[in-house]
Design a protein around this motif. Sequence first.
Motif, short mmCIF file in Angstrom:
data_model
loop_
_atom_site.label_atom_id
_atom_site.label_comp_id
_atom_site.label_asym_id
_atom_site.label_seq_id
_atom_site.Cartn_x
_atom_site.Cartn_y
_atom_site.Cartn_z
N TRP A 54 0.87 -1.18 0.00
CA TRP A 54 0.00 0.00 0.00
C TRP A 54 0.90 1.22 0.00
CZ3 TRP A 54 -2.22 2.90 4.60
CH2 TRP A 54 -3.17 3.83 4.19
N ASN A 55 0.57 2.18 -0.87
CA ASN A 55 1.39 3.39 -0.98
C ASN A 55 0.89 4.53 -0.09
OD1 ASN A 55 -0.83 4.37 -2.32
ND2 ASN A 55 0.15 4.50 -4.31
N GLY A 56 -0.09 4.26 0.76
CA GLY A 56 -0.60 5.27 1.67
C GLY A 56 -1.68 6.15 1.08
N GLN A 57 -2.01 5.94 -0.18
CA GLN A 57 -3.06 6.73 -0.82
C GLN A 57 -4.36 5.95 -0.83
OE1 GLN A 57 -1.47 7.64 -4.71
NE2 GLN A 57 -0.57 9.53 -3.93
N GLY A 58 -5.46 6.67 -0.66
CA GLY A 58 -6.76 6.02 -0.66
C GLY A 58 -7.04 5.32 0.65
N SER A 59 -8.06 4.50 0.64
CA SER A 59 -8.46 3.78 1.85
C SER A 59 -7.42 2.73 2.23
CB SER A 59 -9.80 3.08 1.63
OG SER A 59 -10.79 4.02 1.33
N MET A 60 -7.27 2.51 3.52
CA MET A 60 -6.35 1.48 4.01
C MET A 60 -6.85 0.12 3.53
SD MET A 60 -5.27 0.58 7.96
CE MET A 60 -4.51 2.16 8.27
N PRO A 61 -5.96 -0.69 2.93
CA PRO A 61 -6.39 -1.99 2.41
C PRO A 61 -6.78 -2.96 3.52
CG PRO A 61 -4.02 -1.76 2.26
CD PRO A 61 -4.55 -0.43 2.72
N GLY A 62 -7.57 -3.95 3.14
CA GLY A 62 -8.09 -4.92 4.10
C GLY A 62 -7.01 -5.63 4.90
N TRP A 63 -5.91 -6.01 4.26
CA TRP A 63 -4.86 -6.74 4.97
C TRP A 63 -4.26 -5.89 6.09
CZ3 TRP A 63 0.07 -4.77 5.08
CH2 TRP A 63 0.43 -3.85 4.09
N LEU A 64 -4.14 -4.57 5.86
CA LEU A 64 -3.58 -3.70 6.89
C LEU A 64 -4.62 -3.36 7.96
CD1 LEU A 64 -1.01 -2.33 7.77
CD2 LEU A 64 -1.57 -0.39 6.29
N GLN A 65 -5.87 -3.21 7.55
CA GLN A 65 -6.95 -2.99 8.52
C GLN A 65 -7.08 -4.19 9.45
OE1 GLN A 65 -10.56 -2.15 6.41
NE2 GLN A 65 -10.00 -0.03 6.00
N ALA A 66 -7.00 -5.39 8.89
CA ALA A 66 -7.12 -6.61 9.71
C ALA A 66 -5.99 -6.68 10.73
CB ALA A 66 -7.11 -7.85 8.81
N ALA A 67 -4.78 -6.34 10.30
CA ALA A 67 -3.64 -6.36 11.22
C ALA A 67 -3.84 -5.31 12.31
CB ALA A 67 -2.34 -6.09 10.46
N LYS A 68 -4.33 -4.14 11.94
CA LYS A 68 -4.56 -3.06 12.91
C LYS A 68 -5.60 -3.48 13.94
CE LYS A 68 -5.71 1.82 13.16
NZ LYS A 68 -6.09 3.02 12.41
N HIS A 69 -6.69 -4.10 13.46
CA HIS A 69 -7.75 -4.55 14.37
C HIS A 69 -7.26 -5.69 15.28
CE1 HIS A 69 -10.62 -1.87 12.69
NE2 HIS A 69 -10.68 -2.47 11.53
N ALA A 70 -6.23 -6.40 14.84
CA ALA A 70 -5.66 -7.48 15.65
C ALA A 70 -4.62 -6.95 16.64
CB ALA A 70 -5.03 -8.54 14.75
N GLY A 71 -4.44 -5.62 16.64
CA GLY A 71 -3.53 -5.01 17.61
C GLY A 71 -2.12 -4.76 17.11
N VAL A 72 -1.89 -4.95 15.80
CA VAL A 72 -0.56 -4.71 15.24
C VAL A 72 -0.49 -3.26 14.77
CG1 VAL A 72 1.09 -5.39 13.46
CG2 VAL A 72 -0.38 -7.11 14.50
N ASP A 73 0.54 -2.55 15.19
CA ASP A 73 0.74 -1.17 14.77
C ASP A 73 1.06 -1.16 13.27
OD1 ASP A 73 1.60 1.43 14.27
OD2 ASP A 73 2.90 1.52 16.03
N PRO A 74 0.33 -0.38 12.47
CA PRO A 74 0.60 -0.33 11.02
C PRO A 74 2.06 0.00 10.70
CG PRO A 74 -1.50 0.70 11.45
CD PRO A 74 -0.86 0.42 12.80
N ASP A 75 2.74 0.74 11.58
CA ASP A 75 4.14 1.07 11.32
C ASP A 75 5.04 -0.16 11.30
OD1 ASP A 75 3.83 3.75 10.85
OD2 ASP A 75 4.21 4.34 12.93
N PHE A 76 4.56 -1.26 11.85
CA PHE A 76 5.31 -2.51 11.77
C PHE A 76 5.54 -2.91 10.31
CE2 PHE A 76 5.25 -7.17 11.36
CZ PHE A 76 6.36 -7.50 12.12
N PHE A 77 4.60 -2.56 9.44
CA PHE A 77 4.66 -2.93 8.03
C PHE A 77 5.32 -1.85 7.17
CE2 PHE A 77 1.06 -5.23 9.84
CZ PHE A 77 1.40 -6.53 9.50
#
Length: 104
Positions: A54-77
């Motif tokens: 993901w280049n940071g443009q547009g809506s956050m993709p599902g794979w990153l949203q799922a990780a975020k909801h699971a408690g993983v900081d998006p900055d990890f990726f």
Amino acid sequence: MKTRIADGEARDRLIIWIRRRMEEFGITIDALAASIEHDRRHPPLYRDARGNEWNGQGSMPGWLQAAKHAGVDPDFFRIEAKPIAQGGGAQEASGAPRQMDLFG
């Protein structure tokens, strides 16, 4: 025993396959060139172990949203280079662990 396809033959087959897929999906050379240029201007900022980006443009993709909801900081990726605290390793100056860029 399997016979290896000569590099030239494999390349020719790949080109034929790509041309057929482009025709099948209505992709023009101009559209392909524009897409490549867009990707060059907007490189990915986030990448997971499966190669999703993901280049940071547009809506956050599902794979990153799922990780975020699971408690993983998006900055990890995040794959963008940031200053590293003394001692190195896979931690940012903030002390938060982050994924190493294994695909870059």
